[in-house]
Scaffold this active site. Sequence first.
Site, PDB file in Angstrom:
ATOM      1  N   SER A   1      30.672-131.992 -12.818  1.00  0.00           N
ATOM      2  CA  SER A   1      31.346-131.549 -14.043  1.00  0.00           C
ATOM      3  C   SER A   1      31.166-130.054 -14.226  1.00  0.00           C
ATOM      4  O   SER A   1      30.161-129.474 -13.800  1.00  0.00           O
ATOM      5  CB  SER A   1      30.726-132.299 -15.222  1.00  0.00           C
ATOM      6  OG  SER A   1      31.033-131.672 -16.444  1.00  0.00           O
TER       7      SER A   1
ATOM      8  N   TYR B   1      23.037-133.694 -19.819  1.00  0.00           N
ATOM      9  CA  TYR B   1      24.101-134.191 -18.938  1.00  0.00           C
ATOM     10  C   TYR B   1      24.396-133.184 -17.832  1.00  0.00           C
ATOM     11  O   TYR B   1      24.426-133.524 -16.645  1.00  0.00           O
ATOM     12  CB  TYR B   1      25.349-134.444 -19.783  1.00  0.00           C
ATOM     13  CG  TYR B   1      26.587-134.871 -19.031  1.00  0.00           C
ATOM     14  CD1 TYR B   1      26.764-136.185 -18.643  1.00  0.00           C
ATOM     15  CD2 TYR B   1      27.590-133.948 -18.743  1.00  0.00           C
ATOM     16  CE1 TYR B   1      27.918-136.583 -17.976  1.00  0.00           C
ATOM     17  CE2 TYR B   1      28.747-134.338 -18.078  1.00  0.00           C
ATOM     18  CZ  TYR B   1      28.903-135.659 -17.697  1.00  0.00           C
ATOM     19  OH  TYR B   1      30.041-136.037 -17.038  1.00  0.00           O
TER      20      TYR B   1
ATOM     21  N   LYS C   1      23.800-133.599 -13.785  1.00  0.00           N
ATOM     22  CA  LYS C   1      24.879-133.404 -12.801  1.00  0.00           C
ATOM     23  C   LYS C   1      24.455-132.359 -11.768  1.00  0.00           C
ATOM     24  O   LYS C   1      24.671-132.543 -10.566  1.00  0.00           O
ATOM     25  CB  LYS C   1      26.165-132.963 -13.510  1.00  0.00           C
ATOM     26  CG  LYS C   1      26.838-134.060 -14.338  1.00  0.00           C
ATOM     27  CD  LYS C   1      27.419-135.161 -13.459  1.00  0.00           C
ATOM     28  CE  LYS C   1      28.209-136.200 -14.235  1.00  0.00           C
ATOM     29  NZ  LYS C   1      28.609-137.349 -13.394  1.00  0.00           N
TER      30      LYS C   1
END
Lengths: 324, 324
Positions: free
Chosen positions: A122, A146, A150
């Site tokens: 992402s 998050y 990632k």
Amino acid sequence: MHVLILGAGGMIGRKLASAVAAQGIGGQPVSGLTLADVTAPPVPAFPGAVQAIGLDLTAADAPSRLLDGRPEIIFHLAAIVSGEAEADFDRGYAVNLDATRRLLDAIRMTPGYRPRFVFASSIAVFGRPFPEVIPDDFAPQPLTSYGTQKLITELLVNDLSRRGMIDGLSIRLPTICIRPGAPNKAASGFFSGILREPLAGLPAVLPVADTVKHWFASPRAAVGFFLHAATLDTAALGANRALTMPGLAATVAEEIEALRSVAGQAAVDLIRREPDPVIARIVDGWPQAFAADRARALGFQAETRFDEILQIYLTEDAPSVSAR
Amino acid sequence: MHVLILGAGGMIGRKLASAVAAQGIGGQPVSGLTLADVTAPPVPAFPGAVQAIGLDLTAADAPSRLLDGRPEIIFHLAAIVSGEAEADFDRGYAVNLDATRRLLDAIRMTPGYRPRFVFASSIAVFGRPFPEVIPDDFAPQPLTSYGTQKLITELLVNDLSRRGMIDGLSIRLPTICIRPGAPNKAASGFFSGILREPLAGLPAVLPVADTVKHWFASPRAAVGFFLHAATLDTAALGANRALTMPGLAATVAEEIEALRSVAGQAAVDLIRREPDPVIARIVDGWPQAFAADRARALGFQAETRFDEILQIYLTEDAPSVSAR
């Protein structure tokens, strides 16, 4: 060839499963398909062997169940989303990091097995401050758990690939637009909502200024990224197997112009401006545009005009497609 | 104040323990000291409570034993070194990543506890190609499992610090020179060896060209980095709590000149040139110089001339110090 799609119940995962079932991968037929998600995902029309698995990715037997067909290609799209990973530290790390580690461990422990591993990363690996257009060599700096998870997984994909344990790559997806379905509470939801709802004759709220610019690709482009990543010659990647995908930098005003050109002023009039300082501040922390030169040179393709994104939605996803 | 030094049996760890025992931290007295390593580390003269622990960092009870004194300051220098982490994938990840994760988990699970956590990172987080002087915003790209593990831990330190679970920072150490003690098999060993051995009247092998440039700091400077990091105002760091430490960029020729100025041509004549293409290729992949502007602006200091590094060795570490 056997293919595993992890996260096959999600919006992109379902589309990817359908595409693989319908057309194979890179001109090669697919004989077996394992589709996995938290609950058993829908099964597309497919002549070969297909297995739909509902499982908790953190369960001890998850890797062996997923790798049962010894898939040559693994698409890993499963994740706790950004908001939940921030709200629940333990669950975010358990799913987004530890479960992937265990899957990678199971792969490298299997003698003679070195699958293509395509990881859905992402643009959340990047954090402020940004240049106006972010170059490929810009240093990632996640500002969320998050994004951290990632980026850590990207590093694992690089290291295991360097060591010949997998043949991996990580593709950093733009914000996907237009997301089909009902509005959701995601801070980014309005980017799709201000198009999707008026196209259905429904009102939509715009919480930020028209000048806000962001980085988009259609669901169709996203599926194309995964399919291209599945057969790409990874020798060209060098040590850094993380690629920022191409996309389209567009302002809210450009979104609205695309809507006007397709559906007229009446549709645009359904957009209600309700400035929300909380959402405005969140969105202000997001990147606006990427160069994505490496990915483009490697053959990844995205839309170049916002009305293409809109037409793709009308063709593939709008609820009234069959009535048009 | 209670202080934990993890890796207190290593070369820098022992010096750091002695410094903390002798002078406290940032002018504050230290009342308790926990020194831990694979085998119980040596205990320096210290008036307060001191605990020397030998433990396997991967053992389930390691975090509770280490955190027993609820240390306000934790120095984490324990690691499987680069060569071993490359040779033994499992052990490298188990110690350099998973054990640190468990320690961080134990910290965040302790109510009201938010220690200063100083993590010993490394310039091994960077990989080729490099500019001649690497700026602070250069994107890390590890090319070893060791570098990967160090960078992942930096990301965890950033994320947990951002969330208020620790007050952490990661300091990327230069190559430490002159390492006291016996020659070792590390590819970098000659950088110290070509000085240390001739100073003791012993021959030394130089496997690379005189023009090879690298990035150095003395053991004294390294101890200073840790002590400064222990009390630094981390509010100035923003989201990126990883700092490339200052150092001295020097060529092998400059090392030899420093040796000549201190110990004369007879010492220089003890250096035997035996080009080793394997070592030359490894060293060719290493960075040569860093700007380290952020760390310098925050008050971290290293040597500016190679003869300082040499004098520090003669003063503090040379085996014949007492005889001089």
